[in-house]
Design an enzyme around this catalytic site. Structure first.
Site, mmCIF file in Angstrom:
data_model
loop_
_atom_site.group_PDB
_atom_site.id
_atom_site.type_symbol
_atom_site.label_atom_id
_atom_site.label_comp_id
_atom_site.label_asym_id
_atom_site.label_seq_id
_atom_site.Cartn_x
_atom_site.Cartn_y
_atom_site.Cartn_z
ATOM 1 N N ARG A 153 0.798 -0.827 -1.801
ATOM 2 C CA ARG A 153 1.078 -2.264 -1.788
ATOM 3 C C ARG A 153 1.624 -2.651 -3.158
ATOM 4 O O ARG A 153 1.369 -1.983 -4.168
ATOM 5 C CB ARG A 153 -0.177 -3.071 -1.493
ATOM 6 C CG ARG A 153 -0.804 -2.806 -0.127
ATOM 7 C CD ARG A 153 -2.047 -3.677 0.052
ATOM 8 N NE ARG A 153 -2.654 -3.525 1.375
ATOM 9 C CZ ARG A 153 -3.652 -2.695 1.658
ATOM 10 N NH1 ARG A 153 -4.168 -1.924 0.697
ATOM 11 N NH2 ARG A 153 -4.144 -2.622 2.880
ATOM 12 N N LYS A 178 -7.143 -3.978 -0.900
ATOM 13 C CA LYS A 178 -7.782 -5.227 -0.485
ATOM 14 C C LYS A 178 -9.298 -5.069 -0.461
ATOM 15 O O LYS A 178 -9.825 -4.009 -0.165
ATOM 16 C CB LYS A 178 -7.274 -5.628 0.901
ATOM 17 C CG LYS A 178 -5.799 -6.049 0.906
ATOM 18 C CD LYS A 178 -5.370 -6.514 2.295
ATOM 19 C CE LYS A 178 -3.926 -6.999 2.272
ATOM 20 N NZ LYS A 178 -3.488 -7.442 3.621
ATOM 21 N N HIS A 247 7.556 -4.372 -0.018
ATOM 22 C CA HIS A 247 6.809 -4.010 1.189
ATOM 23 C C HIS A 247 7.671 -3.194 2.150
ATOM 24 O O HIS A 247 7.150 -2.466 2.995
ATOM 25 C CB HIS A 247 6.267 -5.262 1.876
ATOM 26 C CG HIS A 247 4.850 -5.116 2.340
ATOM 27 N ND1 HIS A 247 3.815 -4.814 1.481
ATOM 28 C CD2 HIS A 247 4.295 -5.185 3.581
ATOM 29 C CE1 HIS A 247 2.684 -4.723 2.162
ATOM 30 N NE2 HIS A 247 2.946 -4.939 3.439
ATOM 31 N N ARG A 250 6.927 0.347 1.585
ATOM 32 C CA ARG A 250 5.653 0.712 2.205
ATOM 33 C C ARG A 250 5.837 0.911 3.714
ATOM 34 O O ARG A 250 5.325 1.873 4.295
ATOM 35 C CB ARG A 250 4.617 -0.382 1.926
ATOM 36 C CG ARG A 250 3.246 -0.175 2.585
ATOM 37 C CD ARG A 250 2.279 -1.216 2.028
ATOM 38 N NE ARG A 250 1.111 -1.457 2.855
ATOM 39 C CZ ARG A 250 -0.020 -0.761 2.771
ATOM 40 N NH1 ARG A 250 -0.126 0.241 1.916
ATOM 41 N NH2 ARG A 250 -1.047 -1.069 3.548
ATOM 42 N N HIS A 273 -5.551 0.682 5.874
ATOM 43 C CA HIS A 273 -5.824 -0.314 6.909
ATOM 44 C C HIS A 273 -7.249 -0.151 7.418
ATOM 45 O O HIS A 273 -7.688 0.964 7.709
ATOM 46 C CB HIS A 273 -4.859 -0.138 8.087
ATOM 47 C CG HIS A 273 -3.463 -0.573 7.785
ATOM 48 N ND1 HIS A 273 -2.372 -0.200 8.552
ATOM 49 C CD2 HIS A 273 -2.962 -1.375 6.795
ATOM 50 C CE1 HIS A 273 -1.287 -0.738 8.061
ATOM 51 N NE2 HIS A 273 -1.617 -1.453 7.001
ATOM 52 N N TYR A 282 3.504 0.415 13.663
ATOM 53 C CA TYR A 282 4.493 1.416 13.289
ATOM 54 C C TYR A 282 4.864 2.320 14.451
ATOM 55 O O TYR A 282 5.894 2.992 14.416
ATOM 56 C CB TYR A 282 3.993 2.233 12.096
ATOM 57 C CG TYR A 282 3.864 1.382 10.861
ATOM 58 C CD1 TYR A 282 4.989 0.930 10.177
ATOM 59 C CD2 TYR A 282 2.618 0.969 10.402
ATOM 60 C CE1 TYR A 282 4.876 0.114 9.073
ATOM 61 C CE2 TYR A 282 2.499 0.149 9.297
ATOM 62 C CZ TYR A 282 3.635 -0.279 8.639
ATOM 63 O OH TYR A 282 3.515 -1.097 7.552
#
Length: 307
Positions: A153, A178, A247, A250, A273, A282
């Site tokens: 990220r 995160k 992004h 990524r 994730h 994806y």
């Protein structure tokens, strides 16, 4: 009602906006957006007393907004504003119930993330950029190779420090994502080569007490905004012909890895994730790639008529 010009709101609406501005100290732009959404409510109610607006009325308003072409996201913003206003008004006792409770916006089609093709990624990263003696060209190449190599990220890349988190010998980097969760991801050969070149030059440009891996021209940590600007400029110079944002690298990492391996769980772990559902988007990108290959190569593929 012409919403391009300011319109008078009802006294309760003005009182609610004043409360948001002075007590909750919301930004002026946010207040302006709320004012516009309230103006839209008055327009849709067409003189009907707001105390008499029912959930059925709100559903009709939503249908009208949808018919005008507003997206689900835009309608959701309107509903959020109206819900907040009616909830505040109901607390004063002047309103029996909030008519927006339980009203949902229409669903918008979920936009797929933009990703470069493998050839585009190669064009972007292999293009000559600046002179060999330009330390910030070395820095930029190291940043973008690491982006694409490891699927980081933007905040993770900007937050990297020198030290044990980056281990070129073991070809891995540990990042904090995160919710302050850490994960270790591999670093490819091209990225390791670019990082080694940058590290050899970094000491001459970083402040003595600076721990950031990537620094700006003043020797301090480079900002996410500056990384975005540098990548956009890099893409322009490469002649790619498309706007590239961090992004996107990524997304390209995830899409290309999934195309090659088919291992959705591995991609989930590498991206950090929490839910596999987030990573599954994806698979749609992967299917688009396969569908294009099919249309181009299969003798019985349905082809679009020539215009």
């Amino acid at each position: 009602m012409d919403l391009s010009a300011p319109a008078e709101l009802t006294a309760p609406m003005e009182a609610w906006l004043a409360m948001l501005a002075h007590e909750r100290r919301l930004a002026a732009l946010t207040i302006s957006n709320y004012r516009r959404d309230l103006q839209r409510l008055l327009e849709l109610s067409a003189g009907r007393a707001l105390e008499q607006v029912s959930p059925h009325d709100i559903r009709r308003y939503v249908a009208r907004l949808h018919g005008r072409g507003l997206s689900g996201r835009s309608i959701a913003r309107h509903l959020s504003c109206w819900r907040g206003f009616f909830a505040w008004w109901a607390k004063s006792g002047a309103l029996g119930a909030n008519p927006v409770v339980g009203i949902r916006p229409p669903k918008s089609p979920k936009a797929l993330p933009q990703a470069l093709s493998p050839d585009q990624a190669a064009t972007l990263l292999d293009a000559p950029q600046g002179s060999e003696n330009d330390p910030f060209a070395l820095r930029d190449r190291a940043m973008f190779e690491l982006f694409y190599s490891s699927g980081l990220r933007l905040s993770e890349l900007a937050g990297l420090d020198i030290g044990p988190a980056l281990d070129l010998r073991e070809a891995e980097v540990m990042v904090t994502g995160k919710r302050n969760k850490t994960r270790t991801v591999p670093v490819g050969a091209k990225a390791r080569e670019a990082l080694a070149a940058w590290l050899a030059a970094r000491g001459q440009h970083a402040r003595a007490d600076e721990v950031a891996l990537f620094v700006n021209s003043r020797g301090g940590r480079i900002s996410p905004r500056m990384i975005q600007q540098r990548l956009s400029l890099w893409a322009q110079r490469s002649g790619l012909g498309v706007h590239v944002h961090p992004h996107m690298l990524r997304h390209s990492f995830a899409s290309h890895l999934l195309q090659s391996s088919g291992d959705l769980r591995a991609v989930q772990e590498l991206l950090g994730h929490e839910s596999i559902a987030t990573t599954q988007i994806y698979t749609h990108l992967d299917f688009q790639h396969l569908a294009k290959a099919y249309d181009a190569a299969h003798p019985r593929a349905r082809r679009k008529p020539k215009e």
